[in-house]
Design an enzyme around this catalytic site. Structure first.
Site, PDB file in Angstrom:
ATOM      1  N   HIS A   1      15.544  30.254 -31.029  1.00  0.00           N
ATOM      2  CA  HIS A   1      14.452  30.999 -31.664  1.00  0.00           C
ATOM      3  C   HIS A   1      15.037  31.685 -32.886  1.00  0.00           C
ATOM      4  O   HIS A   1      16.217  31.553 -33.188  1.00  0.00           O
ATOM      5  CB  HIS A   1      13.903  32.060 -30.710  1.00  0.00           C
ATOM      6  CG  HIS A   1      13.317  31.507 -29.463  1.00  0.00           C
ATOM      7  ND1 HIS A   1      12.073  30.918 -29.421  1.00  0.00           N
ATOM      8  CD2 HIS A   1      13.792  31.456 -28.191  1.00  0.00           C
ATOM      9  CE1 HIS A   1      11.811  30.542 -28.174  1.00  0.00           C
ATOM     10  NE2 HIS A   1      12.837  30.849 -27.407  1.00  0.00           N
TER      11      HIS A   1
ATOM     12  N   CYS B   1      12.520  25.483 -27.064  1.00  0.00           N
ATOM     13  CA  CYS B   1      12.621  26.160 -25.768  1.00  0.00           C
ATOM     14  C   CYS B   1      11.626  25.628 -24.725  1.00  0.00           C
ATOM     15  O   CYS B   1      11.812  24.537 -24.201  1.00  0.00           O
ATOM     16  CB  CYS B   1      12.489  27.661 -25.992  1.00  0.00           C
ATOM     17  SG  CYS B   1      13.227  28.652 -24.686  1.00  0.00           S
TER      18      CYS B   1
ATOM     19  N   ARG C   1      19.173  35.138 -16.816  1.00  0.00           N
ATOM     20  CA  ARG C   1      18.774  34.419 -18.020  1.00  0.00           C
ATOM     21  C   ARG C   1      19.931  34.274 -19.004  1.00  0.00           C
ATOM     22  O   ARG C   1      20.875  35.081 -19.007  1.00  0.00           O
ATOM     23  CB  ARG C   1      17.591  35.133 -18.690  1.00  0.00           C
ATOM     24  CG  ARG C   1      16.382  35.282 -17.784  1.00  0.00           C
ATOM     25  CD  ARG C   1      15.221  35.925 -18.496  1.00  0.00           C
ATOM     26  NE  ARG C   1      14.687  35.106 -19.570  1.00  0.00           N
ATOM     27  CZ  ARG C   1      13.879  34.072 -19.392  1.00  0.00           C
ATOM     28  NH1 ARG C   1      13.509  33.714 -18.175  1.00  0.00           N
ATOM     29  NH2 ARG C   1      13.430  33.391 -20.425  1.00  0.00           N
TER      30      ARG C   1
HETATM   31  N1  GLN Z   1      10.160  29.560 -19.691  1.00  0.00           N
HETATM   32  C1  GLN Z   1      11.348  29.005 -20.188  1.00  0.00           C
HETATM   33  C2  GLN Z   1      12.636  29.631 -19.681  1.00  0.00           C
HETATM   34  O1  GLN Z   1      12.714  30.825 -19.475  1.00  0.00           O
HETATM   35  C3  GLN Z   1      11.273  28.998 -21.695  1.00  0.00           C
HETATM   36  C4  GLN Z   1      11.473  30.348 -22.325  1.00  0.00           C
HETATM   37  C5  GLN Z   1      11.259  30.334 -23.818  1.00  0.00           C
HETATM   38  O2  GLN Z   1      10.549  29.491 -24.364  1.00  0.00           O
HETATM   39  N2  GLN Z   1      11.843  31.312 -24.480  1.00  0.00           N
HETATM   40  O3  GLN Z   1      13.561  28.919 -19.479  1.00  0.00           O
END
Ligand code: GLN
Length: 258
Positions: free
Chosen positions: A207, A98, A132
């Protein structure tokens, strides 16, 4: 072959550890120990550099983090650029999840439009948006055989990969993806690509943590590290009944949910 030894480096897990990405480090270590391979551990983070030689490192794990946590590690990470590039080019095994995946690219524009300095190792660009990409994800395994010439006989017991994604970043690149999205969003929610593969560098938005949910990928990484160091062509099987059952349940639920 006796007296095998691997050195695993944990980078920034005190800062980049979204959804317990440190579980990737724990998982790979345990699977190395279960095979009676000697394990050395190195930690590398912004205020704690163990005294290590890069050429001793076999496997590196880096997790994900919020935009804020990415800015915290950014300067320190950039100082490691030369060594990381050499490591990757020499076939070192690395998993970036990520936020750290994004930072191996040329550009990461965070959700406020701020540029977070990146390693510029790969031609990858990521722009974050407030809406998101969140949820469980299933990808097919797209690791190309050509990336893996020495290991072409390696048989994955599991074919797909499962995990959980939560990112604002939309990532675009023309490298080989790690997988093709069956359920979920992946790199950008558009082109069905998920993650990236280059030699033994693997990157993913998954994840979970990723490796305990996908033990075949942990073994693939261990196998590549042993192959690079000792030209080993097979590794001992482990009893993964529980891991495989958990993996398959998730797969079944998500694929049937569609
Ligand atoms: N900050 C990044 C995003 O939101 C990575 C998020 C994460 O590692 N879960 O895209």
């Amino acid at each position: 072959m006796d007296n095998l030894e691997l050195t695993v480096m944990n980078m920034y897990s005190d800062i980049l550890n979204t959804y317990g990405d440190i579980g990737n480090f724990r998982c790979i270590n345990q699977r190395i120990r279960w095979r009676d391979i000697s394990l050395n551990i190195q930690e590398c983070t912004i205020d704690k550099d163990d005294d290590f030689e890069w050429e001793d490192i076999d496997i590196i794990l880096i997790g994900g983090g919020s935009d804020n946590n990415q800015s915290i590690v950014s300067n320190h990470l950039l100082e490691q650029r030369k060594d990381l590039v050499e490591f990757i080019e020499n076939g070192g095994v690395l998993l970036a999840i990520c936020g750290s995946y994004q930072m191996f690219g040329n550009k990461y524009l965070d959700v406020d439009g701020k540029d977070i300095p990146c390693l510029e190792v790969f031609d990858i660009e990521t722009t974050s948006r407030p809406d998101r990409l969140i949820g469980d994800i299933v990808i097919s395994n797209a690791i190309p055989d050509s990336n893996n010439v020495l290991n072409k006989d390696f048989d994955f017991k599991l074919k797909d990969m499962v995990g959980f994604e939560n990112h604002g970043g939309r990532t675009y690149h023309n490298h080989d993806p790690l997988g093709h999205v069956k359920v979920g969003f992946g790199n950008n929610g558009e082109d069905k690509g998920e993650g990236m593969v280059y030699k033994n560098f693997l990157a993913s938005y998954l994840h979970g943590p990723f490796l305990p949910k996908n033990p075949h990928i942990a073994d693939y990484m261990i196998f590549n590290a042993l192959n690079r160091k000792y030209s080993i062509t097979e590794i001992k099987d482990l009893n993964d009944t529980i891991e495989i059952r958990a993996h398959e349940r998730m797969l079944k639920r998500l694929l049937n949910d569609k």
